[in-house]
Each structure stands twice: as C-alpha cells, then as structure tokens.
Design a protein around this motif. Structure first.
Motif, PDB file in Angstrom:
ATOM      1  N   ILE A  22       0.837  -1.207   0.000  1.00 41.05           N
ATOM      2  CA  ILE A  22       0.000   0.000   0.000  1.00 41.05           C
ATOM      3  C   ILE A  22       0.869   1.252   0.000  1.00 41.05           C
ATOM      4  N   GLY A  23       0.453   2.235  -0.780  1.00 42.61           N
ATOM      5  CA  GLY A  23       1.128   3.520  -0.825  1.00 42.61           C
ATOM      6  C   GLY A  23       0.163   4.592  -1.284  1.00 42.61           C
ATOM      7  N   ILE A  24       0.697   5.782  -1.547  1.00 40.34           N
ATOM      8  CA  ILE A  24      -0.126   6.858  -2.096  1.00 40.34           C
ATOM      9  C   ILE A  24       0.266   7.069  -3.555  1.00 40.34           C
ATOM     10  N   THR A  25      -0.654   7.615  -4.306  1.00 39.29           N
ATOM     11  CA  THR A  25      -0.444   7.797  -5.735  1.00 39.29           C
ATOM     12  C   THR A  25       0.432   9.011  -6.031  1.00 39.29           C
ATOM     13  N   ASP A  26       0.895   9.088  -7.262  1.00 35.21           N
ATOM     14  CA  ASP A  26       1.653  10.254  -7.703  1.00 35.21           C
ATOM     15  C   ASP A  26       0.826  11.525  -7.529  1.00 35.21           C
ATOM     16  N   TYR A  27      -0.473  11.421  -7.838  1.00 37.87           N
ATOM     17  CA  TYR A  27      -1.348  12.585  -7.673  1.00 37.87           C
ATOM     18  C   TYR A  27      -1.337  13.060  -6.221  1.00 37.87           C
ATOM     19  N   ALA A  28      -1.437  12.128  -5.282  1.00 35.91           N
ATOM     20  CA  ALA A  28      -1.463  12.486  -3.861  1.00 35.91           C
ATOM     21  C   ALA A  28      -0.162  13.145  -3.424  1.00 35.91           C
ATOM     22  N   GLN A  29       0.974  12.580  -3.838  1.00 36.11           N
ATOM     23  CA  GLN A  29       2.247  13.162  -3.399  1.00 36.11           C
ATOM     24  C   GLN A  29       2.454  14.543  -4.018  1.00 36.11           C
ATOM     25  N   GLU A  30       1.933  14.752  -5.233  1.00 33.84           N
ATOM     26  CA  GLU A  30       2.029  16.079  -5.854  1.00 33.84           C
ATOM     27  C   GLU A  30       1.208  17.098  -5.065  1.00 33.84           C
ATOM     28  N   LEU A  32       0.482  16.928  -1.878  1.00 33.96           N
ATOM     29  CA  LEU A  32       1.100  17.128  -0.564  1.00 33.96           C
ATOM     30  C   LEU A  32       2.317  18.041  -0.617  1.00 33.96           C
ATOM     31  N   GLY A  33       3.074  17.964  -1.686  1.00 36.87           N
ATOM     32  CA  GLY A  33       4.344  18.677  -1.743  1.00 36.87           C
ATOM     33  C   GLY A  33       5.437  17.821  -1.123  1.00 36.87           C
ATOM     34  N   ASP A  34       6.526  18.458  -0.701  1.00 39.57           N
ATOM     35  CA  ASP A  34       7.682  17.719  -0.185  1.00 39.57           C
ATOM     36  C   ASP A  34       7.353  16.996   1.116  1.00 39.57           C
ATOM     37  N   VAL A  35       7.455  15.665   1.087  1.00 40.69           N
ATOM     38  CA  VAL A  35       7.191  14.846   2.264  1.00 40.69           C
ATOM     39  C   VAL A  35       8.399  14.933   3.194  1.00 40.69           C
ATOM     40  N   VAL A  36       8.132  15.237   4.475  1.00 45.05           N
ATOM     41  CA  VAL A  36       9.216  15.420   5.442  1.00 45.05           C
ATOM     42  C   VAL A  36       9.193  14.399   6.579  1.00 45.05           C
ATOM     43  N   PHE A  37       8.075  13.673   6.732  1.00 47.05           N
ATOM     44  CA  PHE A  37       7.964  12.698   7.818  1.00 47.05           C
ATOM     45  C   PHE A  37       6.898  11.672   7.479  1.00 47.05           C
ATOM     46  N   VAL A  38       7.164  10.415   7.848  1.00 44.64           N
ATOM     47  CA  VAL A  38       6.191   9.346   7.660  1.00 44.64           C
ATOM     48  C   VAL A  38       6.101   8.556   8.966  1.00 44.64           C
ATOM     49  N   GLU A  39       4.881   8.342   9.438  1.00 48.63           N
ATOM     50  CA  GLU A  39       4.644   7.507  10.620  1.00 48.63           C
ATOM     51  C   GLU A  39       4.013   6.206  10.161  1.00 48.63           C
ATOM     52  N   LEU A  40       4.643   5.097  10.503  1.00 46.25           N
ATOM     53  CA  LEU A  40       4.199   3.781  10.048  1.00 46.25           C
ATOM     54  C   LEU A  40       3.640   2.972  11.206  1.00 46.25           C
ATOM     55  N   PRO A  41       2.745   2.014  10.922  1.00 45.83           N
ATOM     56  CA  PRO A  41       2.162   1.199  11.998  1.00 45.83           C
ATOM     57  C   PRO A  41       3.136   0.123  12.483  1.00 45.83           C
ATOM     58  N   LYS A  86      11.469   9.713  -0.439  1.00 45.95           N
ATOM     59  CA  LYS A  86      11.250   8.614  -1.394  1.00 45.95           C
ATOM     60  C   LYS A  86       9.792   8.584  -1.860  1.00 45.95           C
ATOM     61  N   VAL A  87       8.893   9.068  -1.001  1.00 46.60           N
ATOM     62  CA  VAL A  87       7.485   9.118  -1.381  1.00 46.60           C
ATOM     63  C   VAL A  87       7.318  10.046  -2.578  1.00 46.60           C
ATOM     64  N   ASN A  88       8.008  11.187  -2.575  1.00 44.29           N
ATOM     65  CA  ASN A  88       7.936  12.115  -3.703  1.00 44.29           C
ATOM     66  C   ASN A  88       8.666  11.573  -4.918  1.00 44.29           C
ATOM     67  N   ALA A  89       9.812  10.946  -4.697  1.00 46.65           N
ATOM     68  CA  ALA A  89      10.640  10.477  -5.810  1.00 46.65           C
ATOM     69  C   ALA A  89      10.030   9.285  -6.528  1.00 46.65           C
ATOM     70  N   ASP A  90       9.343   8.387  -5.790  1.00 45.54           N
ATOM     71  CA  ASP A  90       8.838   7.151  -6.394  1.00 45.54           C
ATOM     72  C   ASP A  90       7.627   6.653  -5.609  1.00 45.54           C
ATOM     73  N   ALA A  91       6.543   7.426  -5.635  1.00 44.37           N
ATOM     74  CA  ALA A  91       5.352   7.119  -4.838  1.00 44.37           C
ATOM     75  C   ALA A  91       4.775   5.744  -5.157  1.00 44.37           C
ATOM     76  N   MET A  92       4.873   5.340  -6.408  1.00 46.54           N
ATOM     77  CA  MET A  92       4.271   4.076  -6.827  1.00 46.54           C
ATOM     78  C   MET A  92       5.283   2.924  -6.825  1.00 46.54           C
ATOM     79  N   GLY A  93       6.445   3.153  -6.236  1.00 50.33           N
ATOM     80  CA  GLY A  93       7.486   2.132  -6.190  1.00 50.33           C
ATOM     81  C   GLY A  93       8.138   2.098  -4.827  1.00 50.33           C
ATOM     82  N   GLU A  94       9.362   2.647  -4.740  1.00 54.19           N
ATOM     83  CA  GLU A  94      10.127   2.614  -3.492  1.00 54.19           C
ATOM     84  C   GLU A  94       9.494   3.433  -2.367  1.00 54.19           C
TER      85      GLU A  94
END
Length: 125
Positions: A22-30, A32-41, A86-94
């Motif tokens: 599971i991830g977010i789409t390219d549209y979503a990351q665009e 949001l802008g520059d992602v600076v933090f991710v909290e994971l379960p 990495k979310v911005n660089a490759d939302a649908m991959g890495e």
C-alpha cells in the motif's frame, strides 16, 4: 499492472498473492508537496479497510493514509523513516508504506482499476 487498485482517497494497493503493498499515488504526493515525515504502523497490527494505515507529513500538511483493504501488517517501509522524500521520488514504487496480509479479498471489488482512477483524477483537475 492489472493487479493494482486505487481508492478515491488516492491510495494504491498492489496484490502479490495474499499480500498487499500500500502507498499513495503520484497525484497524492504532488498535492502534498515535499514529504518530510512518515509515521508507520507496528508490525502485527490489524487494520480494517478505511482505517488509518500510516501518517504522512509534508511542508504543506499532515495527512492520513487509509487502508484500501483489511489485513495484518507484515512489513513496513523502514527506509521512509530516514528518507521520507522517497514518497515524492517514487510514490508508486520505493515510496510504498506498508504491506498487509489480506484478510478479505472481496474488499478489492470496490476499488478502481488504473483506467478508472486515471479518469477520476482527470475529473478533479
């Protein structure tokens, strides 16, 4: 990539057997802008469809990532803790967030395929 599905909240889910990445789409990351933090379960946590699976913070806003389907967390992308960009660089991959062991495959029926999602995003612009 016929095994990928999308939500109206701009999450994607890629199936591999009984595991869903599971991830977010390219549209979503665009948006949001520059992602600076991710909290994971936590690994082992059970997440129901529509529940918060992760939190992503950008220079613009904080946003929840909702689970497109129900399952048990079997892996998280620990790389995002050190490199949230990495979310911005490759939302649908890495830039993926979490992998779930699927508990109800029928939930996939309500999700969009690539063509339907592309049409949905065009209607938003």
């Amino acid at each position: 990539m016929s095994d990928i599905r999308f939500t109206k909240d701009h999450e994607w889910v890629l199936l591999d057997g009984d595991t869903a990445t599971i991830g977010i789409t390219d549209y979503a990351q665009e948006q949001l802008g520059d992602v600076v933090f991710v909290e994971l379960p936590e690994i082992g946590k059970t997440i129901d469809q529509g529940d918060e699976a992760a939190v992503v913070e950008s220079v613009k806003a904080a946003s929840e990532v909702y689970a497109p389907i129900s399952g048990e967390v079997v892996e998280v992308n620990e790389d995002l803790e050190a490199e949230p960009a990495k979310v911005n660089a490759d939302a649908m991959g890495e830039g993926w967030f979490v992998k779930l062991k699927i508990t109800d495959e029928d939930e996939l029926e309500g999700l969009m395929d690539e063509d339907a999602y592309a049409k949905y995003v065009k209607e938003l612009d």
